[in-house]
Design an enzyme around this catalytic site. Structure first.
Site, PDB file in Angstrom:
ATOM      1  N   ASN A  10       0.866  -1.184   0.000  1.00 11.48           N
ATOM      2  CA  ASN A  10       0.000   0.000   0.000  1.00 11.48           C
ATOM      3  C   ASN A  10       0.902   1.233   0.000  1.00 11.48           C
ATOM      4  O   ASN A  10       1.493   1.567   1.018  1.00 11.48           O
ATOM      5  CB  ASN A  10      -0.895  -0.043   1.251  1.00 11.48           C
ATOM      6  N   LYS A  12       0.080   4.268  -0.260  1.00 15.50           N
ATOM      7  CA  LYS A  12      -0.578   5.459   0.326  1.00 15.50           C
ATOM      8  C   LYS A  12      -0.358   6.673  -0.584  1.00 15.50           C
ATOM      9  O   LYS A  12      -0.292   6.512  -1.795  1.00 15.50           O
ATOM     10  CB  LYS A  12      -0.063   5.702   1.746  1.00 15.50           C
ATOM     11  N   HIS A  96      -9.536   1.185   4.894  1.00 15.09           N
ATOM     12  CA  HIS A  96      -8.253   1.352   5.588  1.00 15.09           C
ATOM     13  C   HIS A  96      -8.454   2.288   6.784  1.00 15.09           C
ATOM     14  O   HIS A  96      -9.233   3.239   6.715  1.00 15.09           O
ATOM     15  CB  HIS A  96      -7.210   1.923   4.615  1.00 15.09           C
ATOM     16  N   GLU A  98      -6.808   4.662   7.890  1.00 16.69           N
ATOM     17  CA  GLU A  98      -6.588   6.093   7.623  1.00 16.69           C
ATOM     18  C   GLU A  98      -7.825   6.706   6.982  1.00 16.69           C
ATOM     19  O   GLU A  98      -8.128   7.878   7.202  1.00 16.69           O
ATOM     20  CB  GLU A  98      -5.336   6.279   6.745  1.00 16.69           C
ATOM     21  N   GLU A 168      -5.458  -4.976  10.596  1.00 15.11           N
ATOM     22  CA  GLU A 168      -4.416  -3.976  10.833  1.00 15.11           C
ATOM     23  C   GLU A 168      -4.700  -3.243  12.133  1.00 15.11           C
ATOM     24  O   GLU A 168      -5.511  -2.303  12.153  1.00 15.11           O
ATOM     25  CB  GLU A 168      -4.399  -2.958   9.687  1.00 15.11           C
ATOM     26  N   GLY A 174       2.418   2.262  10.788  1.00 14.38           N
ATOM     27  CA  GLY A 174       3.353   3.369  10.628  1.00 14.38           C
ATOM     28  C   GLY A 174       4.054   3.783  11.918  1.00 14.38           C
ATOM     29  O   GLY A 174       4.684   4.827  11.985  1.00 14.38           O
ATOM     30  N   SER A 214       3.404  -2.134  10.312  1.00  9.78           N
ATOM     31  CA  SER A 214       4.864  -2.135  10.460  1.00  9.78           C
ATOM     32  C   SER A 214       5.507  -3.480  10.111  1.00  9.78           C
ATOM     33  O   SER A 214       6.429  -3.928  10.796  1.00  9.78           O
ATOM     34  CB  SER A 214       5.257  -1.689  11.874  1.00  9.78           C
TER      35      SER A 214
HETATM   36  C1  PEP Z   1      -0.788   0.139   6.040  1.00  8.67           C
HETATM   37  O1  PEP Z   1      -0.999   1.307   5.930  1.00  8.67           O
HETATM   38  O2  PEP Z   1      -1.567  -0.663   5.500  1.00  8.67           O
HETATM   39  C2  PEP Z   1       0.349  -0.307   6.858  1.00  8.67           C
HETATM   40  C3  PEP Z   1       0.317  -1.466   7.380  1.00  8.67           C
HETATM   41  O3  PEP Z   1       1.386   0.601   7.014  1.00  8.67           O
HETATM   42  P1  PEP Z   1       2.839   0.294   7.694  1.00  8.67           P
HETATM   43  O4  PEP Z   1       3.326  -0.988   7.105  1.00  8.67           O
HETATM   44  O5  PEP Z   1       3.668   1.484   7.287  1.00  8.67           O
HETATM   45  O6  PEP Z   1       2.619   0.202   9.165  1.00  8.67           O
END
Ligand code: PEP
Length: 253
Positions: A10, A12, A96, A98, A168, A174, A214
């Site tokens: 992803n 973003k 997601h 976000e 998630e 992040g 992460s």
């Molecule tokens: C994501 O946004 O789907 C995600 C898991 O981000 P990160 O790997 O940067 O934590």
């Protein structure tokens, strides 16, 4: 039950068109010959068509990061399922955290988006996950249950075949804080059991559940070793060919 591992990057709101093309060229060469894992990338809308052209003939799939549920019309700033299909998307990420956090997405709007995507033949990566506050208050399972029931409302067995779930935990996105493999597995198992109750044992065994939060080349193997973790949704580490291809090649680590 053998489920094909599925790793999605992803991106973003990162990468101009030129940068996206550059990354995808690197990915194609870093991943050539790889077998036994499905891979997709989710660039921003502006790069989808260029990345689609670059991916032609490769086994890397294309995903969008969001969509709107209407077919067309006066919805300034939105993108329809047909438009995504036309630029070569196979998948779309929906719900997601976000989007839920910054753009007002609710279980109801997530559900409308999922249904619209499926109608156009797009597969859906449906994201769910609890915040740190919800975890600390002991509400993780309640919240996950609510997000599953709300997001999948009205979907039948056939439609479930085109859904991938991404668990998630918001506190791990992040932040560099990964859920431990055991913490993630506990929720993945819960999700699978919930799907068995809502659908059937067959559907719950077939569906793939990605972990996101992460994920790096250092922690991917421990996560993927868990019986109910079938892949990863990768943010930060998907922006560089080196780290993303290592994650995709987790079996060789
Ligand atoms: C994501 O946004 O789907 C995600 C898991 O981000 P990160 O790997 O940067 O934590």
């Amino acid at each position: 039950m053998e489920r094909l591992p599925f790793i999605t990057g992803n991106w973003k709101m990162n990468k101009t068109v030129g940068e996206a093309i550059h990354l995808v060229r690197e990915l194609k060469s870093a991943m050539s010959g790889i077998k036994g894992v499905e891979v997709a990338v989710a660039p921003p809308f502006t790069s989808l068509y260029a990345v689609h052209q670059e991916l032609e003939g490769s086994s890397i799939g294309l995903a969008a990061q969001n969509l709107y549920w209407e077919e067309k019309g006066a919805f300034t700033g939105e993108v329809s399922p047909l438009m995504l299909k036309e630029v070569g998307c196979h998948y779309v990420i929906v719900g997601h955290s976000e989007r839920r956090q910054f753009f007002g997405e609710t279980d109801e709007t997530v559900n409308r988006r999922i249904k619209a995507a499926l109608t156009q033949g797009l597969k859906v990566i449906f994201c769910i996950g609890e915040t740190l506050g919800e975890r600390e208050e002991g509400k993780t399972f309640l919240l996950i249950e609510k997000q599953i029931e709300g997001g999948l409302r009205g979907l039948g067995d056939q439609e479930m075949r085109n859904i991938v779930i991404a668990y998630e935990p918001v506190w791990a996105i992040g932040t560099g804080k990964t859920a431990t493999p055991e913490q993630a597995e506990e929720v993945h198992r819960f999700i699978r059991e919930k799907l068995e109750k809502l659908y059937s044992q067959k559907i719950s065994e077939e569906i793939r559940i990605q972990y996101g939060g992460s994920v790096t080349p250092e922690n991917v193997k421990g996560l993927m070793n868990q019986p109910n973790i079938d892949g990863a949704l990768v943010g930060g580490a998907s922006l560089k060919a080196d780290s993303f291809s290592k994650i995709v090649r987790f079996k060789e680590l």
